[in-house]
Design a protein around this motif. Structure first.
Motif, short mmCIF file in Angstrom:
data_model
loop_
_atom_site.label_atom_id
_atom_site.label_comp_id
_atom_site.label_asym_id
_atom_site.label_seq_id
_atom_site.Cartn_x
_atom_site.Cartn_y
_atom_site.Cartn_z
N ARG A 149 0.83 -1.20 0.00
CA ARG A 149 0.00 0.00 0.00
C ARG A 149 0.87 1.25 0.00
NH1 ARG A 149 -3.85 -1.17 4.99
NH2 ARG A 149 -1.80 -1.82 5.81
N GLY A 150 0.58 2.16 -0.92
CA GLY A 150 1.37 3.37 -1.03
C GLY A 150 2.70 3.16 -1.72
N GLY A 151 2.95 1.93 -2.22
CA GLY A 151 4.22 1.63 -2.89
C GLY A 151 4.12 1.78 -4.40
N THR A 164 8.54 0.69 -1.35
CA THR A 164 7.45 0.66 -0.39
C THR A 164 7.22 2.03 0.23
OG1 THR A 164 8.73 0.19 1.61
CG2 THR A 164 8.23 -1.68 0.17
N HIS A 165 6.10 2.13 0.93
CA HIS A 165 5.73 3.36 1.62
C HIS A 165 6.73 3.71 2.72
CE1 HIS A 165 2.95 6.35 3.30
NE2 HIS A 165 3.18 5.84 4.49
N GLN A 166 7.44 2.73 3.24
CA GLN A 166 8.38 2.97 4.34
C GLN A 166 9.83 3.10 3.86
OE1 GLN A 166 7.44 -0.32 7.05
NE2 GLN A 166 6.41 1.15 8.38
N ASP A 222 -2.65 7.59 3.97
CA ASP A 222 -1.40 7.33 4.69
C ASP A 222 -1.69 6.87 6.12
OD1 ASP A 222 -0.06 8.04 2.48
OD2 ASP A 222 0.50 10.05 3.16
N ILE A 270 -2.51 3.23 6.18
CA ILE A 270 -1.31 2.41 5.96
C ILE A 270 -0.50 2.31 7.24
CG2 ILE A 270 0.88 2.30 4.71
CD1 ILE A 270 -0.55 3.62 2.35
N GLU A 271 -0.33 3.48 7.91
CA GLU A 271 0.46 3.46 9.13
C GLU A 271 -0.21 2.65 10.22
OE1 GLU A 271 3.38 4.51 9.52
OE2 GLU A 271 3.65 5.53 7.61
#
Length: 457
Positions: free
Chosen positions: A135-137, A157-159, A192, A195-196
């Motif tokens: 997600r968010g990637g 990735t999102h992170q 976001d 996702i977090e």
């Protein structure tokens, strides 16, 4: 690995593992969460006897007889080569390993090995090494400076973690690219905050930052008095997220506003032909004309694979309404054109030989008498929708021309049938007799090539 049964029917299934330092931890069967201690619930009914191990067949829906156990099947799985290149924004040394890879929901799970048989978790040799939330990637085909290997996908990735996944088989990596792209697109509208909130923490990540864990533990003890307030805040957050998700626009609304354009690859044949006001897609005729004008004598035509990265660039250009000229230098390798044409047919939502007629074609090819067999195949072809019939006639006429130049390109009727059989027809649901189906697929294509004039007369 030990299995911890859920204490309530609605509770998740937890599986116990021991990390490299001997510390026990638990992770949920769907790979979405991990905890150092087994979560507790308030009410505990009588449990059935504990199980010592669990074997899960990936890619199949598994239902256990216990009232408490229900596992969700993975969406895609298989063996891929994988390496991280950055982790949480920091570059790391590449270390290619062969991993059993499972795509489930928005999670991409990597295990050390497939273990015994086909389970991706449940054995000491097959516990998840790490998990990536898509997600968010984003994904893209890796450039040469990222890896010298062929068929490499770069995942961001999102992170701020980046990794490369690769397979020597272009068909396999193609399928993974589409599956990952679909997953990222499906979850593109998630915020976001969502996702977090849902991002699972892996014990591996915690091991790399023990000091942070200790600080968090002290902070957690200091904040116990404010638990009820936190619970209230979490409830408000969930309500806000729910409202956001219910207000997000539908796919059709986004398409109507022009944010998403109708594509060529992956589009239904009838819809594509209707949109172009033709009975044969223009991309198909463009590829065929280019091959016939320039490359009928090329050795291994349609059998040799083109550069997958260039094929994907051509696919992207066609999908985004770019004016494509196959005579340009960047498309000069004829195997890129033939590879893109095969990919177009592979990505049709329903194959050229429709799902509904697959078993009818198979029954026809089994008829012992040759003349009756040809006549039956002809009748099945006539039952296909008009765009399928017309596209099939144009394609098979072209393939006949390829075979006519067999002394130069070394492509016989049988070799062409082997290449195009699984591409043009397949069952809607793969079964245990997939190898048998493949034989029939090749025979059907070969017969139509041999009896082209009689079937399309």
């Amino acid at each position: 690995a030990d299995l911890a049964l859920p204490v309530l029917p609605s509770s998740p299934l937890w599986i116990k593992h021991v990390d490299e330092q001997g510390r026990p931890y638990y992770y949920s069967a769907d790979g979405s969460r991990s905890e150092w201690e087994l979560p507790k619930v308030r009410s505990v009914p009588t449990l059935p006897p504990p199980l010592s191990s669990l074997c899960v067949w990936p890619c199949l829906h598994v239902m256990m007889t216990s009232l408490f156990v229900s596992l969700q099947p993975s969406e895609k799985c298989g063996i891929l080569n994988v390496t991280k290149i950055t982790e949480h924004g920091k570059k790391v040394r590449k270390n290619w390993t062969s991993s059993w890879t499972v795509l489930q929901g928005s999670l991409l799970i990597f295990a050390k090995g497939q273990g015994v048989g086909t389970s991706w978790f449940g054995g000491s040799q097959s516990k998840p090494e790490f998990t990536v939330d898509l997600r968010g990637g984003s994904i893209e085909w890796a450039s040469k400076d990222k890896s010298s290997k062929k068929h490499v996908i770069e995942v961001k990735t999102h992170q701020s973690t980046e990794l490369l996944i690769q397979s020597e088989n272009d068909g396999v990596i193609n399928d993974w690219y589409r599956a990952l792209m679909d997953t990222i697109s499906t979850h593109a509208w998630e915020s976001d905050e969502a996702i977090e909130e849902d991002m699972p923490e892996s014990p591996g990540a915690e091991k790399q930052d023990k000091e942070k864990e200790q600080r968090d533990s002290k902070k957690s003890r200091a904040m116990k008095s404010s638990t009820s307030m936190d619970a209230s805040d979490n409830k408000k957050t969930r309500i806000k997220l729910k409202k956001f998700l219910t207000r997000r626009p539908t796919l059709q609304t986004v398409r109507d506003k022009g944010y998403i354009k109708d594509q060529v690859f992956g589009c239904s044949l009838s819809d594509l032909c209707q949109r172009e006001n033709t009975s044969v897609p223009s991309f198909v005729t463009m590829c065929i004309d280019h091959v016939e004008n320039n490359a009928l004598n090329v050795d291994g035509l349609y059998r040799v694979s083109g550069n997958l990265a260039v094929i994907q660039k051509l696919r992207f250009a066609v999908n985004h309404d770019e004016k494509v000229n196959l005579e340009e230098g960047k498309w000069e390798d004829i195997h890129v054109t033939t590879g893109a044409l095969k990919m177009f047919f592979r990505e049709l939502p329903e194959p050229l030989f429709t799902y509904g007629l697959f078993h009818d074609f198979v029954n026809s090819i089994k008829i012992p008498d040759y003349k009756q067999r040809v006549q039956s195949i002809k009748e099945r072809v006539k039952q296909l929708p008009k765009p399928n019939q017309d596209t099939m006639q144009v394609l098979f006429k072209h393939l006949r021309r390829v075979i006519d130049h067999g002394e130069e390109n070394r492509m016989t009727t049988q070799s062409v049938a082997i290449v195009f059989g699984p591409t043009l027809l397949r069952p809607e649901t793969e079964t245990w007799n997939m190898a048998v189906h493949m034989v029939y697929q090749n025979q059907i294509v070969e017969l139509i090539l041999l009896e082209y004039e009689g079937i399309f007369r």
